[in-house]
Motif scaffolding. Sequence first.
Motif, PDB file in Angstrom:
ATOM      1  N   LEU B  42      16.968  59.063  33.914  1.00 14.29           N
ATOM      2  CA  LEU B  42      16.364  57.760  34.232  1.00 14.29           C
ATOM      3  C   LEU B  42      14.847  57.802  34.158  1.00 14.29           C
ATOM      4  O   LEU B  42      14.203  56.773  34.001  1.00 14.29           O
ATOM      5  N   TRP B  43      14.257  58.999  34.288  1.00 13.77           N
ATOM      6  CA  TRP B  43      12.787  59.061  34.171  1.00 13.77           C
ATOM      7  C   TRP B  43      12.346  58.570  32.794  1.00 13.77           C
ATOM      8  O   TRP B  43      11.550  57.625  32.712  1.00 13.77           O
ATOM      9  N   PRO B  44      12.819  59.160  31.681  1.00 10.91           N
ATOM     10  CA  PRO B  44      12.394  58.624  30.382  1.00 10.91           C
ATOM     11  C   PRO B  44      12.915  57.211  30.134  1.00 10.91           C
ATOM     12  O   PRO B  44      12.236  56.398  29.488  1.00 10.91           O
ATOM     13  N   TYR B  45      14.091  56.900  30.659  1.00 12.94           N
ATOM     14  CA  TYR B  45      14.641  55.540  30.511  1.00 12.94           C
ATOM     15  C   TYR B  45      13.687  54.523  31.113  1.00 12.94           C
ATOM     16  O   TYR B  45      13.546  53.407  30.640  1.00 12.94           O
ATOM     17  N   ARG B  46      12.997  54.938  32.177  1.00 13.46           N
ATOM     18  CA  ARG B  46      12.043  54.033  32.840  1.00 13.46           C
ATOM     19  C   ARG B  46      10.636  54.153  32.252  1.00 13.46           C
ATOM     20  O   ARG B  46       9.673  53.600  32.782  1.00 13.46           O
ATOM     21  N   GLY B  47      10.506  54.934  31.196  1.00 14.00           N
ATOM     22  CA  GLY B  47       9.210  55.025  30.529  1.00 14.00           C
ATOM     23  C   GLY B  47       8.320  56.118  31.065  1.00 14.00           C
ATOM     24  O   GLY B  47       7.142  56.213  30.702  1.00 14.00           O
ATOM     25  N   ILE B  48       8.872  56.955  31.949  1.00 13.57           N
ATOM     26  CA  ILE B  48       8.106  58.086  32.481  1.00 13.57           C
ATOM     27  C   ILE B  48       8.608  59.331  31.752  1.00 13.57           C
ATOM     28  O   ILE B  48       9.808  59.450  31.487  1.00 13.57           O
ATOM     29  N   ASP B  49       7.727  60.241  31.404  1.00 12.40           N
ATOM     30  CA  ASP B  49       8.143  61.489  30.737  1.00 12.40           C
ATOM     31  C   ASP B  49       8.681  61.284  29.344  1.00 12.40           C
ATOM     32  O   ASP B  49       9.475  62.104  28.869  1.00 12.40           O
ATOM     33  N   ARG B  50       8.353  60.180  28.687  1.00 13.36           N
ATOM     34  CA  ARG B  50       8.972  59.942  27.383  1.00 13.36           C
ATOM     35  C   ARG B  50       8.291  60.756  26.313  1.00 13.36           C
ATOM     36  O   ARG B  50       7.060  60.807  26.244  1.00 13.36           O
ATOM     37  N   GLY B  51       9.071  61.390  25.464  1.00 11.54           N
ATOM     38  CA  GLY B  51       8.513  62.055  24.297  1.00 11.54           C
ATOM     39  C   GLY B  51       8.239  61.012  23.220  1.00 11.54           C
ATOM     40  O   GLY B  51       8.460  59.811  23.416  1.00 11.54           O
ATOM     41  N   ASP B  52       7.735  61.482  22.085  1.00 11.49           N
ATOM     42  CA  ASP B  52       7.502  60.575  20.958  1.00 11.49           C
ATOM     43  C   ASP B  52       8.806  60.338  20.200  1.00 11.49           C
ATOM     44  O   ASP B  52       9.575  61.261  19.999  1.00 11.49           O
ATOM     45  N   GLY B  53       9.002  59.144  19.763  1.00 13.25           N
ATOM     46  CA  GLY B  53      10.133  58.851  18.880  1.00 13.25           C
ATOM     47  C   GLY B  53      11.465  58.824  19.587  1.00 13.25           C
ATOM     48  O   GLY B  53      11.553  59.099  20.788  1.00 13.25           O
ATOM     49  N   PRO B  54      12.512  58.487  18.845  1.00 14.12           N
ATOM     50  CA  PRO B  54      13.858  58.407  19.409  1.00 14.12           C
ATOM     51  C   PRO B  54      14.319  59.784  19.880  1.00 14.12           C
ATOM     52  O   PRO B  54      14.074  60.780  19.206  1.00 14.12           O
ATOM     53  N   SER B  55      14.973  59.818  21.047  1.00 13.55           N
ATOM     54  CA  SER B  55      15.430  61.094  21.613  1.00 13.55           C
ATOM     55  C   SER B  55      16.934  61.056  21.862  1.00 13.55           C
ATOM     56  O   SER B  55      17.421  60.168  22.556  1.00 13.55           O
ATOM     57  N   PRO B  56      17.671  62.041  21.318  1.00 14.37           N
ATOM     58  CA  PRO B  56      19.075  62.194  21.710  1.00 14.37           C
ATOM     59  C   PRO B  56      19.115  62.478  23.211  1.00 14.37           C
ATOM     60  O   PRO B  56      18.219  63.147  23.734  1.00 14.37           O
ATOM     61  N   MET B  57      20.122  61.982  23.897  1.00 10.82           N
ATOM     62  CA  MET B  57      20.166  62.106  25.359  1.00 10.82           C
ATOM     63  C   MET B  57      21.379  62.925  25.833  1.00 10.82           C
ATOM     64  O   MET B  57      22.400  62.980  25.165  1.00 10.82           O
ATOM     65  N   GLY B  58      21.228  63.484  27.015  1.00 11.60           N
ATOM     66  CA  GLY B  58      22.355  64.130  27.686  1.00 11.60           C
ATOM     67  C   GLY B  58      22.269  65.635  27.705  1.00 11.60           C
ATOM     68  O   GLY B  58      21.916  66.264  26.698  1.00 11.60           O
ATOM     69  N   HIS B  59      22.593  66.227  28.849  1.00 12.29           N
ATOM     70  CA  HIS B  59      22.584  67.692  28.979  1.00 12.29           C
ATOM     71  C   HIS B  59      23.725  68.183  29.856  1.00 12.29           C
ATOM     72  O   HIS B  59      23.786  69.343  30.202  1.00 12.29           O
ATOM     73  N   GLU B  60      24.631  67.300  30.222  1.00 10.87           N
ATOM     74  CA  GLU B  60      25.799  67.664  31.024  1.00 10.87           C
ATOM     75  C   GLU B  60      27.019  67.477  30.140  1.00 10.87           C
ATOM     76  O   GLU B  60      27.085  66.509  29.367  1.00 10.87           O
TER      77      GLU B  60
END
Lengths: 342, 342
Positions: B42-60
Motif C-alpha cells: 500500500l505504500w507505493p499504491y499510495r504514492g510513497i516509495d514508488r519506483g520509476d515506471g510500471p512495477s510488477p507487484m507481490g512478494h507473498e
Amino acid sequence: MRGVVLHGPGDIRVEDRPDPEIVEPTDAIIRVTAACVCGSDLWPYRGIDRGDGPSPMGHEYVGVVERVGDQVGTIKVGDFVVGSFFASDNTCEICQAGYQSRCVHAQPIGVFGTQAQYARIPLADGTLVATPGQPDADLVPSLLAASDVLGTGWFAAVAAEAGPGKTVAVVGDGAVGLLGVLAARYLGAERVIIFSRHADRQKLAADFGATDVITERGDQGVAQLKELTNGLGAHSVIEAVGTQESMMQAIRSTRPGGHVGYVGVSHDVQLPGEELFFSGVHLHGGPAPVRRFLPRLIELIWDRRIDPGKAFDLDLPLEQAAEGYRAMDERRAIKTLLRPQH
Amino acid sequence: MRGVVLHGPGDIRVEDRPDPEIVEPTDAIIRVTAACVCGSDLWPYRGIDRGDGPSPMGHEYVGVVERVGDQVGTIKVGDFVVGSFFASDNTCEICQAGYQSRCVHAQPIGVFGTQAQYARIPLADGTLVATPGQPDADLVPSLLAASDVLGTGWFAAVAAEAGPGKTVAVVGDGAVGLLGVLAARYLGAERVIIFSRHADRQKLAADFGATDVITERGDQGVAQLKELTNGLGAHSVIEAVGTQESMMQAIRSTRPGGHVGYVGVSHDVQLPGEELFFSGVHLHGGPAPVRRFLPRLIELIWDRRIDPGKAFDLDLPLEQAAEGYRAMDERRAIKTLLRPQH
C-alpha cells in the motif's frame, strides 16, 4: 566536609559542604575512601547538560559505612561497601528483572555528589554491596571501578551478547570502552577489536585482552572492521561514547542479527528508522544496572581474577580535583581517582 | 501470463507479462496457487516509495513447482511450496544464524512480482519449503499467510521475547499485528493487549487470543497500557506499523528491560537517542527472516493447530486485484487473497 562543586564550565572547586545526614530510615552515610571523575562528568564540565547554579559532583564511590537509618537491615556500620550510581530498592519487579537503574524507586546518586569526604546513600540495603572484609589498598581502585565504569562496560558487553566464539568490536576508548574489552574477554569473546587512535589507550586495551586495533573511525573504521570480519561485521558491538557518529559506527559495524550494547550517554542522537530497520541488529543499552553485576564483580576483584583498577592512570587527593578534571578533559588522563583525606 | 502491475498511485492493472524463465541454475519456476496484497504494497499504491515506471507487484506466494534449474537439489517438480519474500541460500553464516532475510545472497522476491500466474524464485533450495503433500483447499490461505504476514508477526513476537508469564502489547491491527497476537499466545504469553479502534479487527484479535483491547493510541494509549500493567508497561511490545508515532508508542509501552519487536517497514522515523537510552528497552526488528520459521509454521498449519488464514477477509480472482488493493486501502478489508486462474 570537603566536596567537589562545579560552578560553571571548567570551574571545579573543592569547598566546604554540609555534612550529610540520615534523612530516610533506609539511608546510610558512608565515609568515602575513593571517588572518581566519570566521562559523563565531562559533559557539564564542558558546558553541556549544565543545571542551574553550583552542582555537587560525583556518583562513583567506595567507602566505609559510618551510620545507618533504622530500617537498614543488611548493611552494617564498619562495612566496606561498593554501590551503584543509582540507588535502588532491589526488590521491585524491575529490579528483580535485573534493571536496578530503572527501579521504581530509583534515585540518581549524582545529586548527592560523592566526590566528597562523606555521602548519603539512599536505599542502602538495595544499593550497596559489602566486600568480604576490609580490602587491601591495592584493591581499592578496582572496587571503585566496579561502581560505574566496570559495571557499565560489563553491562555493555552483556547487552551486546559478547561470548564464546564471538567477535566483539568496541567503539570508544575511554575507561568504559576499555573495561568493555575486559568484560568481553572475560565473557569468552574470541576476538575483541577496539577502535582507538591513542597509543596509551591501545596499550591498555591490549592489557585487557583486545586482539585488534582499528585507528580509523566513522565509515572508514566500519570498512576496516568489515575487512577483518569476512565482510559481515562483528557479532557484538559495544558503544561507549554517546554521539551520533559513534552510534552509527556501532550499528554499521554490527552484522545482521548481531547485537549493539550502547552505554554512552546519548547526546543529540537521532537514529534513522529505515537504516536501523534494514540493519537487522539488536539494540540494547541505557544507564547500566550496575547493581545486577556488583556481587560477581566484587568477587572477581577480591579473588584478583580481574584488575579493572588499571584504568585509573591519575590518582589525586580530593583537593586537587580541578586538575583531575582538566587532565581528563585534555585527554592527558584516561580516568582520575580522587582520595578524600579524613 | 497474467500479472499485477502498478502504473502509478492507485493505478493497479492486471495485464500480460512475459512468462518467467529459469535464469540461474538455482532457480525454480512455480505455478502460483495463491498470492496476496501486503500492507507494504500500500505504500507505493499510495504514492510513497514508488519506483520509476510500471512495477510488477507481490512478494507473498504459495504454489506448485513447475520447473527447476540444474543445481536445485531438494525442491522437486510437483512440490507444493511456501517461500519467503527474500530469496536466501540458507547456508551462509548470516542464514545459519537465523537471519535469512539478510543472507549474503539475499534477493527481494518483490522485484519478480508474485501476484501473477507464475513466478521465478531464485535460490530455490534455500528459499522454498515443501509441504508434506498437496494441501487441502482450506489450508491454502494459512500456508500463504506463512509466506509473510504470519512469518513476520511470528518474528515480531520472537524479537519481543513473548513467552510464558509475559504481558505483550501489539501496536498495529493490520494482518501482521493480528498474527503477532496469534504468535504471542502460541508462544505462551499470559496476556496480549492490542491497540485497535476497529470492531472487525478487535474481533479477529480476540479470535487469535488477545485478552484486552485499548482503543486510544499515542501517549493516551500508552497511559491506558500503563494502567493495565501496574504502571510498568508491557514486557514485550510488537510494532507492526512503521511510523514515528507507532514506534514511539511501542517504545513507551515497554517496561525498562523489556523488548520491542518491530516489523512495520520504517517510514520517516527518527528515534530520539536520549529517550531510547533512558527507556532501557531492547529493540530488535527489520525484515522478518521468515525462512527461519517456515518449517515450524507449516507443521503447525498442516496439523491444524493454528489458523492464520482467518486474516484473509477478501478472496478474489487475480483479475480483480485492483478491487483487492482498493478494499485494503479503504480499510474495508484486512487482507486480500488473490487467486490466479490456470
